[in-house]
Design a protein around this motif. Sequence first.
Motif, PDB file in Angstrom:
ATOM      1  N   LEU A 145     -59.935 -15.057 -18.932  1.00 14.22           N
ATOM      2  CA  LEU A 145     -60.013 -14.027 -18.206  1.00 14.22           C
ATOM      3  C   LEU A 145     -59.553 -14.353 -16.665  1.00 14.22           C
ATOM      4  N   ALA A 146     -59.893 -15.379 -16.312  1.00 10.79           N
ATOM      5  CA  ALA A 146     -59.303 -15.858 -15.028  1.00 10.79           C
ATOM      6  C   ALA A 146     -57.678 -16.096 -15.085  1.00 10.79           C
ATOM      7  N   LEU A 147     -57.121 -16.352 -16.158  1.00 18.49           N
ATOM      8  CA  LEU A 147     -55.747 -16.309 -16.487  1.00 18.49           C
ATOM      9  C   LEU A 147     -55.027 -15.134 -16.345  1.00 18.49           C
ATOM     10  N   LYS A 148     -55.815 -13.946 -16.967  1.00 19.05           N
ATOM     11  CA  LYS A 148     -55.353 -12.746 -16.846  1.00 19.05           C
ATOM     12  C   LYS A 148     -55.407 -12.139 -15.462  1.00 19.05           C
ATOM     13  N   GLN A 151     -57.254 -15.474 -10.988  1.00 15.49           N
ATOM     14  CA  GLN A 151     -58.247 -15.759 -10.047  1.00 15.49           C
ATOM     15  C   GLN A 151     -58.684 -17.101 -10.191  1.00 15.49           C
ATOM     16  N   VAL A 152     -59.007 -17.856  -9.000  1.00 18.58           N
ATOM     17  CA  VAL A 152     -59.050 -19.200  -8.895  1.00 18.58           C
ATOM     18  C   VAL A 152     -60.565 -19.576  -9.727  1.00 18.58           C
ATOM     19  N   LEU A 153     -60.779 -20.807 -10.312  1.00 12.19           N
ATOM     20  CA  LEU A 153     -61.914 -20.978 -11.165  1.00 12.19           C
ATOM     21  C   LEU A 153     -62.477 -22.267 -10.194  1.00 12.19           C
ATOM     22  N   SER A 154     -63.864 -22.246 -10.344  1.00 14.26           N
ATOM     23  CA  SER A 154     -64.653 -23.600  -9.935  1.00 14.26           C
ATOM     24  C   SER A 154     -65.204 -24.288 -10.990  1.00 14.26           C
ATOM     25  N   CYS A 155     -65.354 -25.619 -11.084  1.00 14.81           N
ATOM     26  CA  CYS A 155     -65.845 -26.114 -12.236  1.00 14.81           C
ATOM     27  C   CYS A 155     -66.438 -27.532 -11.598  1.00 14.81           C
ATOM     28  N   ASP A 156     -67.398 -28.392 -12.367  1.00 12.26           N
ATOM     29  CA  ASP A 156     -67.599 -29.873 -12.274  1.00 12.26           C
ATOM     30  C   ASP A 156     -66.558 -30.512 -13.353  1.00 12.26           C
ATOM     31  N   TYR A 157     -66.033 -31.597 -12.760  1.00  9.17           N
ATOM     32  CA  TYR A 157     -65.141 -32.244 -13.933  1.00  9.17           C
ATOM     33  C   TYR A 157     -65.496 -33.984 -13.840  1.00  9.17           C
ATOM     34  N   SER A 166     -66.400 -31.930  -7.999  1.00 11.84           N
ATOM     35  CA  SER A 166     -66.329 -30.380  -8.049  1.00 11.84           C
ATOM     36  C   SER A 166     -64.722 -30.019  -7.875  1.00 11.84           C
ATOM     37  N   ARG A 167     -64.247 -29.096  -8.446  1.00 10.97           N
ATOM     38  CA  ARG A 167     -62.906 -28.531  -8.272  1.00 10.97           C
ATOM     39  C   ARG A 167     -62.602 -27.089  -8.288  1.00 10.97           C
ATOM     40  N   LEU A 168     -61.807 -26.791  -7.353  1.00 13.76           N
ATOM     41  CA  LEU A 168     -61.213 -25.407  -7.269  1.00 13.76           C
ATOM     42  C   LEU A 168     -60.032 -25.546  -7.892  1.00 13.76           C
ATOM     43  N   ILE A 169     -59.760 -24.637  -8.909  1.00 14.80           N
ATOM     44  CA  ILE A 169     -58.408 -24.697  -9.584  1.00 14.80           C
ATOM     45  C   ILE A 169     -57.729 -23.377  -9.937  1.00 14.80           C
ATOM     46  N   GLU A 170     -56.458 -23.335 -10.000  1.00 16.28           N
ATOM     47  CA  GLU A 170     -55.826 -21.973 -10.116  1.00 16.28           C
ATOM     48  C   GLU A 170     -55.154 -22.558 -11.547  1.00 16.28           C
ATOM     49  N   PRO A 171     -55.642 -21.530 -12.604  1.00 14.83           N
ATOM     50  CA  PRO A 171     -55.411 -21.753 -14.094  1.00 14.83           C
ATOM     51  C   PRO A 171     -54.108 -21.267 -14.433  1.00 14.83           C
ATOM     52  N   TYR A 172     -53.326 -22.053 -15.135  1.00 13.97           N
ATOM     53  CA  TYR A 172     -51.906 -21.600 -15.529  1.00 13.97           C
ATOM     54  C   TYR A 172     -51.726 -21.356 -16.921  1.00 13.97           C
ATOM     55  N   GLN A 206     -65.689 -18.191 -12.723  1.00 13.22           N
ATOM     56  CA  GLN A 206     -64.690 -17.395 -11.973  1.00 13.22           C
ATOM     57  C   GLN A 206     -65.076 -17.011 -10.472  1.00 13.22           C
ATOM     58  N   THR A 207     -64.236 -17.304  -9.755  1.00 10.80           N
ATOM     59  CA  THR A 207     -64.491 -16.927  -8.190  1.00 10.80           C
ATOM     60  C   THR A 207     -63.908 -15.390  -7.990  1.00 10.80           C
ATOM     61  N   ASN A 208     -63.909 -14.859  -6.786  1.00 12.18           N
ATOM     62  CA  ASN A 208     -63.381 -13.739  -6.360  1.00 12.18           C
ATOM     63  C   ASN A 208     -62.105 -13.837  -5.807  1.00 12.18           C
ATOM     64  N   THR A 209     -61.434 -15.020  -5.609  1.00 12.69           N
ATOM     65  CA  THR A 209     -60.242 -15.429  -4.880  1.00 12.69           C
ATOM     66  C   THR A 209     -59.140 -15.257  -5.880  1.00 12.69           C
ATOM     67  N   LYS A 210     -58.108 -14.550  -5.511  1.00 14.14           N
ATOM     68  CA  LYS A 210     -56.757 -14.315  -6.338  1.00 14.14           C
ATOM     69  C   LYS A 210     -55.993 -15.478  -5.860  1.00 14.14           C
TER      70      LYS A 210
END
Length: 317
Positions: A145-148, A151-157, A166-172, A206-210
């Motif tokens: 959904l984030a790929l589509k 939108q930036v994702l947040s997660c623990d890694y 803790s990470r903020l990532i742009e999924p590709y 999923q964050t609200n950041t594009k």
Amino acid sequence: MKINRIITIIMILLQREKVSGKELAEKLNVSLRTIYRDIQVIESAGIPIITYTGNTGGISILKNYKISKGLFTKEDIIILLKGLNLLDSPVLKENENSITLEKIKSFLSEQELDEIVNNLNQLSIDLSSWFSKQNINKKIAIIKLALKEQQVLSCDYLAVKNKQTSRLIEPYQLIFKEKEWYLHAFCLNRNDFRIFKLSKMSNIRQTNTKFIRQTIPEAFSSFKQDIKKRIFKIKLLIDESLLERILDYCDEKDINQLNDQQYIVNFDFIDDDYGYGILLSLGHKCICLEPEYVRTEMIQRTEKMAHCYRTNNNLFM
């Protein structure tokens, strides 16, 4: 999507002598007005369309049009359906894929469909695991959904040395490689592209950041180069009972029969915990013959393991 709908209409018209606008609207779940707008787009692209009025009316492509049905051959349709079968696997399944699959099948005669289905049944792709994989399907659904929506994702890694970050990532890109799922993403914390193993990701949100897409580098490129430099051959002696398992790691050309019950294997090895873990998993019916320092390391590791089982205290010292 409009382009997918227009391609679908062209495929139907190429496979059918004539089809009504109403039937097209029902198949594609759109209004009759939308169908006629799409027909205008097809005509503007240079494909000659003929419309017939009355009770037996409908839409068709000019019979002597030079591309005729050659635009999509039976082999083309097989390739399309194989691709959709992959996307329709339990892990990647989407309703849109199932609908498109049925639409393409509906273009075909019963004889053509039987022949193509027999061909499709020769290939089955199932990306799901034999074992439970920490709700991997739910993780994939969030990432897709984030790929589509870009939108930036947040997660623990769980990073190197079991450090939780803790990470903020742009999924590709979602990648399935050697029994594992990975996410190729731009890490905003590291300001660089990274490969994230899904099994090490948790609390994916999923964050609200594009984000605006960047040019994506080749996945695993530096890892592949590093592995190529580190890998080398070791010589193993294995019992015939391990022959099936050893083929998971090497080619037949690297396996030579020594006698009725034993084989010599030239085994690709990396001198780290992962490499020794593979050797240990093969148990007592696999012995490293050379090099000597790998044999010594295996002795030390097995002795530590035996010590852990024999004592009730300080298990992991």
